[in-house]
Structures are given as C-alpha cells and as structure tokens.
Design a protein around this motif. Sequence first.
Motif, mmCIF file in Angstrom:
data_model
loop_
_atom_site.group_PDB
_atom_site.id
_atom_site.type_symbol
_atom_site.label_atom_id
_atom_site.label_comp_id
_atom_site.label_asym_id
_atom_site.label_seq_id
_atom_site.Cartn_x
_atom_site.Cartn_y
_atom_site.Cartn_z
ATOM 1 N N GLU A 260 0.824 -1.208 0.000
ATOM 2 C CA GLU A 260 0.000 0.000 0.000
ATOM 3 C C GLU A 260 0.855 1.254 0.000
ATOM 4 O O GLU A 260 0.558 2.227 -0.699
ATOM 5 C CB GLU A 260 -0.909 -0.021 1.231
ATOM 6 C CG GLU A 260 -1.836 1.185 1.319
ATOM 7 C CD GLU A 260 -2.681 1.162 2.584
ATOM 8 O OE1 GLU A 260 -3.336 2.173 2.875
ATOM 9 O OE2 GLU A 260 -2.667 0.130 3.300
ATOM 10 N N LYS B 142 2.349 1.865 -3.454
ATOM 11 C CA LYS B 142 1.333 2.420 -4.346
ATOM 12 C C LYS B 142 1.086 3.892 -4.060
ATOM 13 O O LYS B 142 0.991 4.721 -4.975
ATOM 14 C CB LYS B 142 0.040 1.622 -4.197
ATOM 15 C CG LYS B 142 -1.087 2.103 -5.082
ATOM 16 C CD LYS B 142 -2.345 1.265 -4.863
ATOM 17 C CE LYS B 142 -3.493 1.804 -5.714
ATOM 18 N NZ LYS B 142 -4.744 1.012 -5.489
ATOM 19 N N ASP B 143 0.978 4.249 -2.769
ATOM 20 C CA ASP B 143 0.715 5.644 -2.396
ATOM 21 C C ASP B 143 1.859 6.560 -2.804
ATOM 22 O O ASP B 143 1.627 7.677 -3.298
ATOM 23 C CB ASP B 143 0.485 5.749 -0.891
ATOM 24 C CG ASP B 143 -0.830 5.116 -0.459
ATOM 25 O OD1 ASP B 143 -1.671 4.867 -1.335
ATOM 26 O OD2 ASP B 143 -0.998 4.856 0.754
ATOM 27 N N ASP C 18 -1.325 9.091 -3.981
ATOM 28 C CA ASP C 18 -2.513 8.911 -3.143
ATOM 29 C C ASP C 18 -2.101 8.835 -1.670
ATOM 30 O O ASP C 18 -0.989 8.427 -1.343
ATOM 31 C CB ASP C 18 -3.257 7.627 -3.530
ATOM 32 C CG ASP C 18 -3.765 7.678 -4.958
ATOM 33 O OD1 ASP C 18 -4.002 8.804 -5.454
ATOM 34 O OD2 ASP C 18 -3.919 6.614 -5.579
ATOM 35 N N GLY C 19 -3.013 9.206 -0.814
ATOM 36 C CA GLY C 19 -2.742 9.113 0.620
ATOM 37 C C GLY C 19 -1.610 10.006 1.078
ATOM 38 O O GLY C 19 -0.793 9.608 1.911
ATOM 39 N N TYR D 21 6.729 10.769 -0.585
ATOM 40 C CA TYR D 21 6.309 11.051 -1.957
ATOM 41 C C TYR D 21 7.173 12.136 -2.569
ATOM 42 O O TYR D 21 7.620 12.031 -3.722
ATOM 43 C CB TYR D 21 4.838 11.462 -1.973
ATOM 44 C CG TYR D 21 4.371 11.997 -3.306
ATOM 45 C CD1 TYR D 21 4.100 11.140 -4.365
ATOM 46 C CD2 TYR D 21 4.213 13.370 -3.501
ATOM 47 C CE1 TYR D 21 3.672 11.625 -5.593
ATOM 48 C CE2 TYR D 21 3.782 13.867 -4.722
ATOM 49 C CZ TYR D 21 3.518 12.992 -5.758
ATOM 50 O OH TYR D 21 3.107 13.491 -6.970
#
Length: 370
Positions: free
Chosen positions: A301, A304-305, A310-311, A319
């Motif tokens: 997860e 992916k974020d 996302d998130g 990020y």
Amino acid sequence: SVTESDGNQELLNLAMDMRTDWSGKDIRLGGKKYMVVSAADSLLDMTFTVLIAGNPYVEDVLFVFLIGLTVLLTGIILKIDRELIRRIVAEPVNTLIAALENTEREKYETIPQSSMQDEDFPYIINRFNALIDKLQQGTITMYEEKMRTQEAELKHMQAQINPHFLYNSLFTISRLSKDGNCQLAGEFSNYLAKYFSYLTRSSSPFGTLEEEMNHLDVYIKIMSIRFSNRIRTVIENEVTSTGIQIPKLIIQPLAENAFEHGLKDTLSDGELYIHLFQEENILTVTVADNGGNVTEERVDELKKDVLSGDGLDKCTGLYNVNKRLCLYYGEESGLLFEKNEWDGLTVTIRINLMGREHMPGRKTAEKGDI
C-alpha cells in the motif's frame, strides 16, 4: 562432289571453283542466304562442299552466345555495383532505422549528414534531424517546467512548519524547564534553531551529503530528547567520498517517517538503523526501524501511495523525496520499500549519481535560484 540443295546451276558452278575458299562463309546467291561448309581430302584430291540454306545453326549459336554474354556481364555489373548500392541505399536506410529506434526509447540523436551519399537522402535526414531538434527542445522545456514545479513544491515544503512537530518541541522545552533541566532545555533549543535554519535555507536545491547528514544528526538529537532516549539510533556510513551533491531534505524525511509511524508507540528498546554505502556511481541510504507493526500488505500500500501520490496525508515526505529523485536522476533512482526481519519498515534511497549528468536541460533548469 557438290550437293546442290535447290538445283540452281549458278550455285554448282560457284562451288566447283576450287580456287575460291568459301568454307565457313555466308554467301548470297539468287536472292538467298547460304552457309558454305567444305572439307578437302588430299588422299582423293577432292573437296567436299555443302551449301546450307538460311544458316540456322549460326543464328542459334549466336543467340545462345549473346544470352550467355548478357548474363555474364550482368553478374559482373551486379558484383561491382553491390558495394555501391550498399553504400548508397542500405547504409542510409539502416542508419535511419537505428535513429528511429533510438527515438522510440526517448534517446534523441540526430544523424550526421556525412553518412549520406545519395542526393535524395539528405532531404529526408534534414527533416528527421529537424524533428529531433524539436523533440529535444520540447523535452528540455518540459523538464525545466517539472524542475521549477518541484523546486516550488520544495520551497513550499520548507516554508511549512509542521505544527505537530513545533508543538511537541515547545512542549518538550516547557517540560524540561519545569523539571529544572534547564541545560538540556537549552541544548534542545539550539538543536531546534539549527533544524529550522537548515529547513528554511533556500539558496540552492542541492547540498552535500555531509550537510544532509549534519541535518539528520540534529533531527535525531531532537527526537532522542523528545522520546526520552527510548530509541537508540545507529548510523553506519561507509561512503568515503566527500562533496557528493544530493538534493536537500531527502534523508531526514525517511528518519521522520520512522519516528512518526514506526516508532511512535515504542516504550523501550526502539532502534533506528541508518546505513550509507556507495558502489561506483550508485549511492544507497537505508533507513530501518524495529517498529514491529509492518505487514506485507502495508508495504504494498505504501509503494502504491508513494508512486501515485494517493494518501499524501500519510506519506507526503516520502512522496516528495521519491518524486524529486526520479526527476533529478531518472527512473533508475528513487525509494525502495520492504518489510525487515524485525517486522519493521526498511526504506532505501537509491541514487544513480551519473543519471543527473544525462538529464535533459539539467544545467539550464538548475542554473541560479529557481
């Protein structure tokens, strides 16, 4: 003896004239064409002469001879011209195909005119090179815009003071003062000043590895005091090179993620392990914690974020770090995530230091303060 094929007396008189050697010659008598074949016999003292009307044999032989000669000459010409054809046609076409394949791989390279021999190819190559120039310029412009956007985001991030971090730090100073530990409160205040001084410095988006490690050390000292030394930090630095330029604020956010998410509920025996290693042009920085609350699903997860954005409320720092690394050094650089043997999270920074040299528009985009 004379064989007269058409009974013409004129031919018989001519053939019997032994003073004339007609063998192998064509003659035209009485409006017709003949081939003369004769042979002398010394034993009999006689000459045999045959007149063959139309000379078909010679015509067939001549035809076959001409066909063979044509084939032979054609083979010779093709053999001679094969190298010329290869240089004029095959090589330019292969060069153009290779250039197109490079373009598909986003490797924009023009074709030198010196490789073109035929007068038609320079026009094609000129148009191709003009297209490549436009693609290069467009790529550089796009890269520069991305750089400016990223630097604006970085400055915005630097200008933002995490209110929770600030509140917790002020609360720590207040607690230390109330407990009468004024010396430690003073040290904590100095660390906090150094922390924000580096955070808000915006003279350049890059700094040295040593500066990043000094900033990390200040942050760890702040967090160690806040956590009342419940967390032990081990830093192993095997990088011997000095002056390595890396983007600012890429290591400390990884340690912050470990403190805030992996170790925040640790009451004792918390560990944070940081390892730096360089092999040729690849620099790796590994940050691992023993938080013990990480699952494979959580790792997937998080990947992916970080990749999708996302998130961001949970992984803004990660990020931002990953996005800047990919922008500055290419897709081979970035963050790697895995669950470690302590059931904690391991985050690895991988930087291909040579990747920065090949990024389009790097010098233009990084010139001065963006």
